[in-house]
Design an enzyme around this catalytic site. Structure first.
Site, PDB file in Angstrom:
ATOM      1  N   HIS A 188      -3.226   6.628   4.269  1.00  0.00           N
ATOM      2  CA  HIS A 188      -1.559   6.704   4.744  1.00  0.00           C
ATOM      3  C   HIS A 188      -1.271   8.153   4.103  1.00  0.00           C
ATOM      4  CE1 HIS A 188      -1.528   2.490   5.520  1.00  0.00           C
ATOM      5  NE2 HIS A 188      -0.933   2.260   4.420  1.00  0.00           N
TER       6      HIS A 188
ATOM      7  N   CYS B 180       0.734  -1.198   0.183  1.00  0.00           N
ATOM      8  CA  CYS B 180       0.121   0.116   0.127  1.00  0.00           C
ATOM      9  C   CYS B 180       0.737   1.116  -0.002  1.00  0.00           C
ATOM     10  CB  CYS B 180      -0.730  -0.027   1.044  1.00  0.00           C
ATOM     11  SG  CYS B 180      -0.374  -0.594   2.651  1.00  0.00           S
TER      12      CYS B 180
END
Lengths: 350, 350
Positions: free
Chosen positions: A249, A129
């Site tokens: 994130h 990710c």
């Protein structure tokens, strides 16, 4: 109905449930969907496009007659069952790190290296990710000016460690607010010797520690970036930090370009035109990417584009993306859409 | 009682209350303590060494007979009243950014440049919290190998914006946990046009945006580092991010040394022997600095020391310190202790 027979392994997890959502929104022709998971989750009922589907235990025979299988049930499950799926004729898009660095397995972010799919031998790896959103942001700049070096510090959401980690963040947070001692049982790494408080406390450990004092997560960013960009000479170094955030994130990226001539305005223009990127960069109006705004979105949000005042061709950017969507489920479904468009999947069932 | 007459301006604030605590623990000879604040806080009663003291409104005449005054009531208060205090014979240790870049004002972190105090003309500036812990960590390495370049990403606690920002973090967090819309009224900057959610959401804005897309906080780290280390040639660039943490700043620092020969083991050894530093660096035992462990401590905790695998003489470290103590109150009291030891304060009253 004409379309692919699709299996989702790890269907009940944080990523699996989002693969279901992304497939519902996808233009991919779908004949049938099979939800698979561990024995523990078998029997659960989840909805796909309004229909109730019962989760079945994933076993080798599950993949008979499957055209396309998404795996996100952990590396050990992928290692065991992904080859079984491929053997039975399915194309596998694997979300774990099990096969990412295998030279025979394409590691794909469609905005960056869709063409790598042409070499697939049944198995395609979805990158980590934290890597995905960074390469989406850097690729349009690399295309124009070349990329020499990257230094990244990540601030990663707990959902990267699954639904249980989200629960842990919330439970600990409540405890701290109530003046109680928070209990740590999962983060930073479920299987590790020690667990630490994540509520109101950044943890500079994601995944296990490996060579050179780097964590596995940091090595992933280094190796995967080079593989996706197909350039071993790009220097990449990383510090990965888990922060008390549920979803998305955030990454602070310093980078050095190879060629002269880049300006902040030019980089912003390239980013504003880049696929999968939304430029959110206007300091005069306090506009920069934020985790809560990226959550639930498919794009990578980029802002804080600035020049390093003292080093030629060096710049900063700050990128934020939903780690469960662009970082996992959406990137996987996007790979499936690319495979379909490029005629790299079996002919749909009739 | 023989000792200094001390005034604390901004005594009721997040930093002021901690200056009181640090002075209670200090070996500094103290004759009298006067607590000063805005008119709004005047009349409040706080304890110093077991005695109740009433907070008085800070006015120029407050500084008659004061030897040493700590200021942490915002830049405008310092600009107005610090010169009044100096005029009346007090030595001022100012915690705001009002005078930090004034060439006639020493900007001091005792572990790094205590000697700069010898040139003081009545006013000494305490650096910005995020700068202090970084220079404490880098100085022992610079002493041995020289420092060429620093790239830092900070993850800063909300307490840097005062007690109201801590309250905002907690109130918003409760709202999110209850499924309510969090209200943003203070962060990222109290006076700014827009306010954003900090609960579970990093904000890549600390202080106002200035030239080149950098925030004032980022410029502070750049300019203050050069001034404290007395070397304009050190390249410094920064990205400052506010994170949902109450106390302690965490910083991911990449740095390039000037001279060859540094190894991770050597840097760790230098850090383990450095004043004000506690080395917390053992990946095999999951030991690295953490905000919750640094809160309430005076030291800067350093760990995650690693080599940049692809650039000679380049390394990472990760440092964490209590932004209200080493970043503010403790560094200020430490400066006072240095002044006393170096005979740079007026002779104590008898």
């Amino acid at each position: 109905m004409t379309g692919y027979n699709i299996a989702i392994v790890g269907a009940t997890g944080a990523v699996g449930t989002r693969i279901i959502k992304m497939l519902e929104q996808s233009s991919l022709p779908i004949a049938d969907v099979k939800l698979l998971a561990s024995q523990r989750s078998a029997g659960k009922v989840l909805k796909f496009a309004g229909k109730n589907l019962q989760v079945q235990e994933a076993v080798p025979a599950s993949f008979e007659d499957v055209d396309l299988a998404f795996f996100s049930a952990g590396g050990s499950v992928s290692k065991k069952l992904a080859p079984e799926a491929v053997k039975r004729g399915a194309v596998v898009i694997d979300n774990t790190s099990a096969f990412r660095m295998d030279p025979s397995v394409p590691l794909v972010v469609p905005e960056v290296n869709e063409q790598a799919l042409t070499k697939h031998q049944g198995l395609i790896a979805n990158p980590n990710c934290s890597t995905i959103q960074m390469v989406v942001a850097l690729e349009p700049l690399r295309q124009e000016f070349g990329l020499k070096k990257v230094i990244v510090t990540t601030m990663q959401a707990v959902s990267g460690a699954g639904n249980r980690a989200i629960q842990e963040l919330y439970t600990q947070t409540k405890a701290v607010l109530n003046g109680e001692e928070p209990k740590a049982e999962i983060l930073p790494v479920a299987g590790a010797d020690k667990h630490f408080q994540i509520a109101f406390n950044p943890l500079a450990q994601i995944d296990v520690f490996e060579d050179g004092g780097y964590t596995h997560e940091e090595w992933k960013m280094i190796h995967e970036t080079k593989k996706i960009m197909d350039d071993e000479d790009i220097q990449v170094t990383a510090t990965c930090v888990r922060v008390p955030v549920a979803i998305s994130h955030s990454e602070s990226v310093w980078f050095e370009l190879k060629q002269d001539g880049a300006t902040v305005a030019k980089l912003q223009q390239l980013l504003s035109e880049a696929p999968g990127v939304i430029l959110r960069d206007d300091p005069t109006r306090q506009i920069f990417p934020q985790a809560v705004q990226a959550a639930g979105q498919k794009e990578t949000f980029v802002g804080r584009v600035r020049a390093d005042g003292e080093q030629k061709n060096a710049f900063h950017l700050y990128c934020v993306a939903d780690n469960l969507l662009k970082g996992a489920a959406w990137n996987s479904v996007q790979i499936a859409e690319s495979l379909d468009r490029m005629n790299l999947l079996q002919i749909p069932h009739n």
